[in-house]
Scaffold this motif. Structure first.
Motif, mmCIF file in Angstrom:
data_model
loop_
_atom_site.group_PDB
_atom_site.id
_atom_site.type_symbol
_atom_site.label_atom_id
_atom_site.label_comp_id
_atom_site.label_asym_id
_atom_site.label_seq_id
_atom_site.Cartn_x
_atom_site.Cartn_y
_atom_site.Cartn_z
ATOM 1 N N LYS A 193 0.824 -1.215 0.000
ATOM 2 C CA LYS A 193 0.000 0.000 0.000
ATOM 3 C C LYS A 193 0.861 1.269 0.000
ATOM 4 C CE LYS A 193 -1.979 -1.027 3.938
ATOM 5 N NZ LYS A 193 -1.280 -2.262 4.366
ATOM 6 N N SER A 194 1.820 1.302 0.940
ATOM 7 C CA SER A 194 2.663 2.509 1.027
ATOM 8 C C SER A 194 3.509 2.672 -0.219
ATOM 9 C CB SER A 194 3.573 2.420 2.251
ATOM 10 O OG SER A 194 2.803 2.468 3.421
ATOM 11 N N THR A 195 4.007 1.567 -0.739
ATOM 12 C CA THR A 195 4.794 1.623 -1.965
ATOM 13 C C THR A 195 3.983 2.292 -3.068
ATOM 14 O OG1 THR A 195 5.882 -0.409 -1.285
ATOM 15 C CG2 THR A 195 6.120 0.220 -3.591
ATOM 16 N N ALA A 251 -3.290 10.170 1.464
ATOM 17 C CA ALA A 251 -3.060 10.051 2.905
ATOM 18 C C ALA A 251 -2.741 8.597 3.227
ATOM 19 C CB ALA A 251 -4.285 10.527 3.676
ATOM 20 N N ASP A 252 -1.511 8.364 3.728
ATOM 21 C CA ASP A 252 -1.081 7.004 4.056
ATOM 22 C C ASP A 252 -1.321 6.748 5.533
ATOM 23 O OD1 ASP A 252 0.050 4.540 4.215
ATOM 24 O OD2 ASP A 252 2.002 5.121 3.365
ATOM 25 N N GLU A 253 -2.370 5.996 5.828
ATOM 26 C CA GLU A 253 -2.784 5.710 7.207
ATOM 27 C C GLU A 253 -2.828 6.969 8.068
ATOM 28 O OE1 GLU A 253 -1.756 2.089 8.963
ATOM 29 O OE2 GLU A 253 -0.642 1.345 7.220
ATOM 30 N N PRO A 254 -3.625 7.965 7.683
ATOM 31 C CA PRO A 254 -3.619 9.245 8.399
ATOM 32 C C PRO A 254 -4.134 9.122 9.833
ATOM 33 C CG PRO A 254 -5.448 9.166 6.860
ATOM 34 C CD PRO A 254 -4.610 7.949 6.589
HETATM 35 MG MG LIG Z 1 2.432 1.211 4.950
#
Ligand SMILES: [Mg+2]
Ligand SMILES: Nc1ncnc2c1ncn2[C@@H]1O[C@H](COP(=O)(O)OP(=O)(O)O)[C@@H](O)[C@H]1O
Lengths: 237, 405
Positions: free
Chosen positions: A48-50, A169-172
Motif C-alpha cells: 500500500k505505502s509503496t 493520505a497514508d494511514e492518516p
Molecule cells: Mg504502509
C-alpha cells in the motif's frame, strides 16, 4: 462522466536488498477519476505505502507508466517531480512529518515558500487553512506542543496550501485515537464532497474505509478486489 | 529559493544551536583575527619604521670602507677621509652634495658646579637641522660660519640642559668639554628637543647628546674619518649619485675599486620593509592555515547537521523543494556561520592590534581593504567547505530521507 486524473499502467516496484528482491508491486493497472474518494486496504506489507509513494511522486516505479491528468510522470526529472509534489498532490503521512521546532503557521507556509508565493499572501492563506481545520488558536505552537490529532490537522492544512487536485493520505489515522480519527475523516469527507478533491486514503480499518466511495484491496503487491461501497449505492438510489 | 527566507532559516538554525555554532565559528574567528592582527601590526610597524627613517632624511648616505665584504682588509692611512677629500667632493659634486660631515664625535666627562655627567658630542657641518629632522627650542643650530671659524659652540639636548643647568634654556652659558685630552670651554648656542622615537630607547646611553662643529671637536688633529655622512640634494638619484661619489673617492685616493661602499637610508628602509613584509607574509600564511582548519570544522559540523536533519530534508523535498533549494539553504547556512565568524574575528583582530600598537607606542594602521577581504574570504571559506555537505543534503532521495531514523 468526470475525466480520469490518475492512471497506472503495468506498474512494477522491486526493492533490491542485497541478493534478495522484494516485488512490492506487481503489474498494477488502476484508473482513478476526478473527485473520487478511494480507500486502499490490505494487510501489512501488501504494498500500500509503496503504491502511495509512487502516486505521490516521492518514489519512481521500477517499470510501467504513471499518468497524472494524462501526462506521463515517469519521464520527468527530479526537479520536475518536486514541482508535481508541490502543485499537484498533497501528501499526508501516518507520522505527520511536521518540521520540528517550527510553528504550525510556518509549517503550513512551507510549500508556498517553494512555490515562490510572496510572504503576505503566504501568511494569509496559512491562517485561512489553519482556521479551516479548526486550529485558529494554535498558529504559533510548535509541533511538540500539539496533540496527535492537532498535528495531523496541521499536516492536512499544509497538504492543501497550493490547492492540489489530488490528496493522498497514508494511514492518516494510524497514530490517532478514535475520536480524533473521526474528526480527521470528517475533514477528508468535506474535502471530497464540498471541495471536489480527489482523495485516496490507505487504511486497514473498515470503520475508516466506510467513509469512502471505493475500496481497493491489496494482497502481496497485487490488487485483489476493487469495489464501490454502500455510500455509492445509496447515492445511486 | 527566496534568498531572504534562507538567511532567516540559517539564523534560526544557528540560534537554536548556539554553543555548537560558536565552536564551529571558533576556527574562523582565530584565523581571521590573527590575519587582521598580523597585517595591521605589520602595516603599522612599516609605517612607524618609515617615519623613523624619514626623520634621518631619505636622502642620507654613508660612505665607508666595505668592511662587510672584506672583513680583514688592511687600512692604509691613506684610506681614511681627510678634510681635503671632503673639499674635493664638495667641489666635484657641487650641485648634488647638499651636506657633508666626517661623522666624528667625542665623549666627555663634564662638571658644572657640583653636577657631574657625561656628554656625547656629534660633529656636524652647518645647517644640519635642514636635513635631519630636529626640533630647536631655544637659540640656533650650528652654522657654516661656525664650522669655518672652528668656533667652540655647542647645541645641547633638552634633558641635558635640565640636568646640568636646571633650566631648558641655558643659551649663552658654557660647558667644559674634553677634546682629545684638552679641556675646552664651549658656549651653548642652542637647545633642541629629542623627539621620542622607537629607536631612542634602543640607543639610550648614559650620555647626554649634543652637536658641535666637526672642526671644533677635532681639536688640533687633522680630520681622519672612517665614514662620511652625506645628504644628497633634492632631485638627484640617491643610488647613482652615491656610486659616483664612491668611484670618485677611489680614483682621487688611488685605491682599488670596490674598497668603499655606500649605504643609504633609502636602501636600509627597503631592506627593513622587505623583512617586515616577508615576516607578515609568513605569519599570515600560518594564519591562513588556521582558516583552512576552521573551514574543515565547518564542513564537519555541516555534515553532522545534514545527517541530523535528514528527515527534515525529506519533508522539504516531499513538499516541493528542488535540489537547488536544499543546496542553497545549506550553503547559505555555512556561509553565514563563517561570515559571522569573520566579523567577530575582524573585531577581535583589530582589538589585538590596537592593544599591541598602544603597548609599542606606535600608530595603528588598519586597512579597510584588509577587513573587507577578511570577511569576504571567510564567507568564501564557508561556501567552499559548505559545498560538500550541502550537495550531500541536496542529493538525498526524498523517500529514503523520510524513512531515515
Ligand atoms: Mg504502509
Ligand atoms: N525500502 C525498502 N527496501 C526493501 N523492501 C521494502 C522497502 N519498502 C518496503 N519494502 C517491502 O515492500 C513490501 C511492501 O511494503 P509497503 O508498501 O510498505 O507495505 P504496506 O504499506 O502495505 O504495509 C514489504 O514486503 C516491505 O518489506
Amino acid at each position: 462522466m468526470s475525466k480520469e486524473i490518475i492512471r497506472l499502467e503495468n506498474i512494477y516496484k522491486t526493492y533490491k536488498n542485497g541478493t534478495i528482491n522484494v516485488e512490492a508491486l506487481k503489474d498494477i493497472n488502476l484508473t482513478i477519476k476526478e473527485g473520487e474518494f478511494v480507500a486502499i486496504m490490505g494487510v501489512s506489507g501488501s504494498g500500500k505505502s509503496t503504491l502511495m509513494n509512487i502516486l505521490g511522486c516521492l518514489d519512481r516505479p521500477t517499470g510501467g507508466n504513471y499518468y497524472i491528468e494524462g501526462v506521463d510522470v515517469s519521464e520527468k526529472t527530479d526537479d520536475q517531480l518536486s514541482q508535481v509534489r508541490n502543485k499537484n498532490v498533497g501528501f499526508i503521512f501516518q507520522s505527520f512529518n511536521l518540521i520540528p521546532r517550527t510553528t504550525a503557521l510556518k509549517n503550513v507556509e512551507l510549500p508556498m515558500v517553494y512555490a515562490k508565493i510572496p510572504k503576505e499572501e503566504r501568511r494569509c492563506r496559512a491562517i485561512e487553512l489553519l482556521n479551516g481545520v479548526g486550529l485558529g488558536d494554535r498558529y504559533h505552537h510548535m509541533p511538540n506542543e500539539l496533540s496527535g490529532g492537532q498535528k495531523q490537522r496541521v499536516a492536512i492544512a499544509r497538504a492543501l496550501t497550493n490547492k492540489p487536485p489530488i490528496i493522498l493520505a497514508d494511514e492518516p489515522t494510524g497514530n490517532l485515537d478514535s475520536k480524533s480519527s473521526i474528526e480527521i475523516m470528517e475533514i477528508f469527507r468535506k474535502l471530497n464532497k464540498e471541495d471536489k478533491n480527489t482523495v485516496i486514503i490507505v487504511t486497514h480499518e473498515h470503520d475508516i474505509a466506510k467513509y469512502t466511495d471505493r475500496i481497493i484491496t491489496f494482497f502481496d503487491g497485487e490488487i485483489t478486489s476493487d469495489k464501490e461501497t454502500e455510500n455509492m449505492k445509496q447515492e445511486a438510489l | 529559493m527566496l534568498f531572504l527566507e534562507n538567511i532567516k532559516l540559517a539564523l534560526t538554525s544557528i540560534r537554536s544551536n548556539k554553543m555548537r555554532s560558536f565552536l564551529t565559528m571558533l576556527g574562523i574567528i582565530i584565523g581571521i583575527s590573527s590575519v587582521i592582527a598580523i597585517t595591521s601590526i605589520g602595516d603599522s610597524a612599516k609605517a612607524t619604521v618609515s617615519k623613523e627613517f624619514e626623520s634621518f632624511g631619505k636622502n642620507n648616505v654613508m660612505i665607508y670602507p666595505n668592511w662587510r665584504e672584506n672583513p680583514d682588509m688592511t687600512i692604509s692611512p691613506n684610506a681614511a677621509f681627510s678634510q681635503e677629500d671632503i673639499d674635493a667632493l664638495s667641489v666635484r659634486f657641487e650641485k648634488e652634495l647638499a651636506y657633508i660631515d666626517p661623522s666624528n664625535n667625542i665623549q666627555s666627562e663634564t662638571t658644572v658646579g657640583r653636577v657631574k655627567g657625561k656628554w656625547a658630542v656629534q660633529g656636524v657641518a652647518g645647517d644640519y637641522d635642514k636635513f635631519k629632522n630636529m626640533n630647536i627650542i631655544h637659540g640656533r643650530m650650528i652654522s657654516n660660519s661656525d664650522l669655518k671659524g672652528k668656533r667652540d659652540y655647542v647645541v645641547i639636548e633638552k634633558t641635558g640642559a635640565k640636568f646640568f643647568f636646571n633650566t631648558e634654556n641655558p643659551v649663552g652659558r658654557t660647558l667644559n668639554l674634553n677634546v682629545n685630552g684638552n679641556m675646552r670651554e664651549f658656549v651653548i648656542i642652542g637647545v633642541y628637543a629629542e623627539e621620542k622615537s622607537l629607536f631612542s630607547g634602543l640607543m639610550s646611553t648614559s650620555a647626554y647628546a649634543a652637536y658641535s662643529p666637526y672642526t671644533s671637536i677635532q681639536g688640533d688633529l687633522e680630520i681622519n674619518a672612517s665614514m662620511l655622512n652625506i645628504y644628497i640634494g633634492d632631485g638627484y638619484d640617491i643610488k647613482q649619485t652615491s656610486d659616483a661619489m664612491v668611484n670618485y673617492l677611489e680614483k682621487i685616493k688611488g685605491i682599488e675599486k670596490g674598497f668603499y661602499t655606500s649605504d643609504s637610508v633609502e636602501s636600509q628602509q627597503g631592506t627593513v620593509d622587505q623583512i617586515l613584509g616577508t615576516l607578515s607574509l609568513a605569519i599570515g600564511a600560518i594564519a591562513g592555515i588556521s582558516l583552512i582548519v576552521g573551514g574543515i570544522g565547518i564542513m564537519n559540523i555541516m555534515l553532522v547537521s545534514v545527517t541530523e536533519r535528514t528527515r527534515e530534508i525529506g519533508i522539504r523535498k516531499a513538499l516541493g523543494a528542488r535540489t537547488n533549494d536544499i543546496l542553497v539553504q545549506f550553503l547559505i547556512e555555512s556561509m553565514i556561520i563563517s561570515a559571522i565568524g569573520g566579523v567577530i574575528g575582524t573585531a577581535l583582530g583589530a582589538g589585538i592590534a590596537v592593544i599591541g600598537m598602544s603597548i609599542a607606542g606606535a600608530e595603528l594602521v588598519i586597512s579597510p581593504l584588509v577587513v573587507l577581504f577578511a570577511v569576504l574570504f571567510s564567507a568564501m571559506v564557508g561556501m567552499f567547505f559548505g559545498i560538500y555537505p550541502a550537495r550531500k543534503a541536496a542529493k538525498l532521495d526524498p523517500i529514503e530521507a523520510l524513512r531515515y531514523e
